[in-house]
Design a protein around this motif. Structure first.
Motif, PDB file in Angstrom:
ATOM      1  N   SER A  73       0.819  -1.211   0.000  1.00  0.00           N
ATOM      2  CA  SER A  73       0.000   0.000   0.000  1.00  0.00           C
ATOM      3  C   SER A  73       0.852   1.259   0.000  1.00  0.00           C
ATOM      4  O   SER A  73       0.421   2.316  -0.460  1.00  0.00           O
ATOM      5  CB  SER A  73      -0.939   0.011   1.216  1.00  0.00           C
ATOM      6  OG  SER A  73      -0.202  -0.101   2.427  1.00  0.00           O
ATOM      7  N   SER A  74       2.079   1.163   0.542  1.00  0.00           N
ATOM      8  CA  SER A  74       2.987   2.310   0.519  1.00  0.00           C
ATOM      9  C   SER A  74       4.415   1.811   0.608  1.00  0.00           C
ATOM     10  O   SER A  74       4.682   0.724   1.124  1.00  0.00           O
ATOM     11  CB  SER A  74       2.689   3.276   1.675  1.00  0.00           C
ATOM     12  OG  SER A  74       2.972   2.674   2.925  1.00  0.00           O
ATOM     13  N   ILE A  75       5.336   2.622   0.088  1.00  0.00           N
ATOM     14  CA  ILE A  75       6.750   2.280   0.119  1.00  0.00           C
ATOM     15  C   ILE A  75       7.550   3.554   0.331  1.00  0.00           C
ATOM     16  O   ILE A  75       7.180   4.621  -0.180  1.00  0.00           O
ATOM     17  CB  ILE A  75       7.177   1.559  -1.181  1.00  0.00           C
ATOM     18  CG1 ILE A  75       8.626   1.062  -1.093  1.00  0.00           C
ATOM     19  CG2 ILE A  75       6.975   2.443  -2.387  1.00  0.00           C
ATOM     20  CD1 ILE A  75       9.001   0.102  -2.209  1.00  0.00           C
ATOM     21  N   ALA A  76       8.608   3.471   1.137  1.00  0.00           N
ATOM     22  CA  ALA A  76       9.418   4.653   1.432  1.00  0.00           C
ATOM     23  C   ALA A  76      10.799   4.206   1.889  1.00  0.00           C
ATOM     24  O   ALA A  76      11.029   3.017   2.179  1.00  0.00           O
ATOM     25  CB  ALA A  76       8.760   5.496   2.524  1.00  0.00           C
ATOM     26  N   GLU A  77      11.726   5.157   1.935  1.00  0.00           N
ATOM     27  CA  GLU A  77      13.037   4.875   2.499  1.00  0.00           C
ATOM     28  C   GLU A  77      12.869   4.533   3.983  1.00  0.00           C
ATOM     29  O   GLU A  77      12.054   5.125   4.682  1.00  0.00           O
ATOM     30  CB  GLU A  77      13.952   6.098   2.373  1.00  0.00           C
ATOM     31  CG  GLU A  77      14.255   6.507   0.933  1.00  0.00           C
ATOM     32  CD  GLU A  77      15.342   5.651   0.302  1.00  0.00           C
ATOM     33  OE1 GLU A  77      15.822   4.713   0.967  1.00  0.00           O
ATOM     34  OE2 GLU A  77      15.698   5.926  -0.858  1.00  0.00           O
ATOM     35  N   SER A  78      13.637   3.579   4.447  1.00  0.00           N
ATOM     36  CA  SER A  78      13.658   3.277   5.876  1.00  0.00           C
ATOM     37  C   SER A  78      14.811   4.056   6.512  1.00  0.00           C
ATOM     38  O   SER A  78      15.626   4.655   5.790  1.00  0.00           O
ATOM     39  CB  SER A  78      13.855   1.775   6.093  1.00  0.00           C
ATOM     40  OG  SER A  78      15.223   1.429   5.973  1.00  0.00           O
ATOM     41  N   PRO A  79      14.917   4.057   7.836  1.00  0.00           N
ATOM     42  CA  PRO A  79      16.053   4.740   8.473  1.00  0.00           C
ATOM     43  C   PRO A  79      17.396   4.088   8.159  1.00  0.00           C
ATOM     44  O   PRO A  79      18.437   4.688   8.414  1.00  0.00           O
ATOM     45  CB  PRO A  79      15.721   4.638   9.967  1.00  0.00           C
ATOM     46  CG  PRO A  79      14.247   4.410  10.034  1.00  0.00           C
ATOM     47  CD  PRO A  79      13.930   3.598   8.824  1.00  0.00           C
ATOM     48  N   VAL A  80      17.380   2.873   7.627  1.00  0.00           N
ATOM     49  CA  VAL A  80      18.619   2.147   7.327  1.00  0.00           C
ATOM     50  C   VAL A  80      18.925   2.271   5.837  1.00  0.00           C
ATOM     51  O   VAL A  80      18.122   1.854   4.997  1.00  0.00           O
ATOM     52  CB  VAL A  80      18.493   0.662   7.696  1.00  0.00           C
ATOM     53  CG1 VAL A  80      19.777  -0.087   7.348  1.00  0.00           C
ATOM     54  CG2 VAL A  80      18.169   0.498   9.177  1.00  0.00           C
ATOM     55  N   PRO A  81      20.048   2.851   5.479  1.00  0.00           N
ATOM     56  CA  PRO A  81      20.409   2.977   4.066  1.00  0.00           C
ATOM     57  C   PRO A  81      20.389   1.616   3.365  1.00  0.00           C
ATOM     58  O   PRO A  81      20.893   0.623   3.896  1.00  0.00           O
ATOM     59  CB  PRO A  81      21.829   3.557   4.113  1.00  0.00           C
ATOM     60  CG  PRO A  81      21.900   4.270   5.417  1.00  0.00           C
ATOM     61  CD  PRO A  81      21.077   3.448   6.357  1.00  0.00           C
TER      62      PRO A  81
END
Length: 258
Positions: A73-81
């Protein structure tokens, strides 16, 4: 020895009040959580994602759907590169940016007093998701309302029934309780049908009271949001009842007998 744990009014009331105060303190401190469930720095990065990255994200979404039959439903950068956070109907997961590795777990920030970054993302998702169900809760409103808690419940759950028996005590403390449906046996069991009947009753509170008391639920049908509430619960990690969402979006999970 019977070590069955019992939800008590003092325990839940204390947690609700304490968590509310803590959430206010965090807000004043300027916690870097945006409404989309990622940190301000991550949100800034997301807005500047190149077309190539956007295309890559779509490829990752497609691979997760194709390989695991999970809709993203959604995708984004996580805090971990190198890791993307993906929200699905089965919860929040992480996928390597090349789409090769799939990770189930929680991310903790060692430089921020072990802040649970996964929980931070889920917190905002819970709050935004609850907004979509306004008007579909079965509500027990406190006359002098101070706090509102949202509770995923099942009418056959013993702990849910114990919580319900103490409803007047919660209301006296100024705590309004809003029920969302979470039939633990899924959408094919009798519990689901009974919960639809409760939500479709002319007097929902009476129907809920009767059902929680073990009475037979008269069969009714309507366009209730029971299935949708159940799906929402699964997407934010609910796996048992009662599951209590506090005013700041944090959770008191279900208690198991030991």
């Amino acid at each position: 020895m019977n070590n069955v744990k019992i939800l008590s009014i003092g325990f839940i009331g204390m947690l609700v009040l304490t968590t509310f105060v803590v959430s206010v303190d965090r807000a004043i401190a300027g916690a870097d959580i945006e409404t989309n469930g990622v940190s301000a720095s991550t949100a800034s990065q997301s807005t500047s994602v190149s077309t190539d990255h956007a295309s890559n994200w779509q490829q990752v979404k497609n691979k997760v759907r194709r390989t695991l039959q999970l809709n993203v439903s959604s995708i984004a950068e996580s805090p971990v590169p190198g890791l993307l956070q993906v929200m699905t109907e089965r919860g929040l997961f992480y996928v390597s940016s090349d789409g090769r590795y799939f990770v189930q777990g929680r991310i903790f920030n060692l430089d921020a007093d072990m802040r649970n970054e996964t929980e931070a993302a889920l917190t905002s998702t819970r709050l935004s998701g609850l907004e979509e169900f306004k008007g579909t809760f079965i509500e027990y409103k406190a006359d002098k309302e101070k706090y509102v808690v949202n509770v995923f419940t099942d009418i056959t759950c013993g702990y849910c029934r114990k919580l319900h028996e103490q409803m007047s005590d919660y209301n006296d403390l100024g705590i309004t309780v809003r029920y969302l449906a979470f039939p633990r046996a899924g959408l094919d069991g009798q519990s689901y049908k009974d919960m639809v009947s409760v939500w479709c009753s002319e007097n929902q509170q009476k129907a809920m009271n009767d059902a929680k008391g073990g009475a037979q639920v008269p069969a009714k049908s309507c366009n209730a949001k029971v299935a949708e509430q159940y799906a929402f619960g699964q997407s934010i990690g609910v796996n048992g009842t009662p599951n209590i969402i506090l005013p700041d979006g944090s959770v008191i999970p279900w208690l198991s007998a030991s």
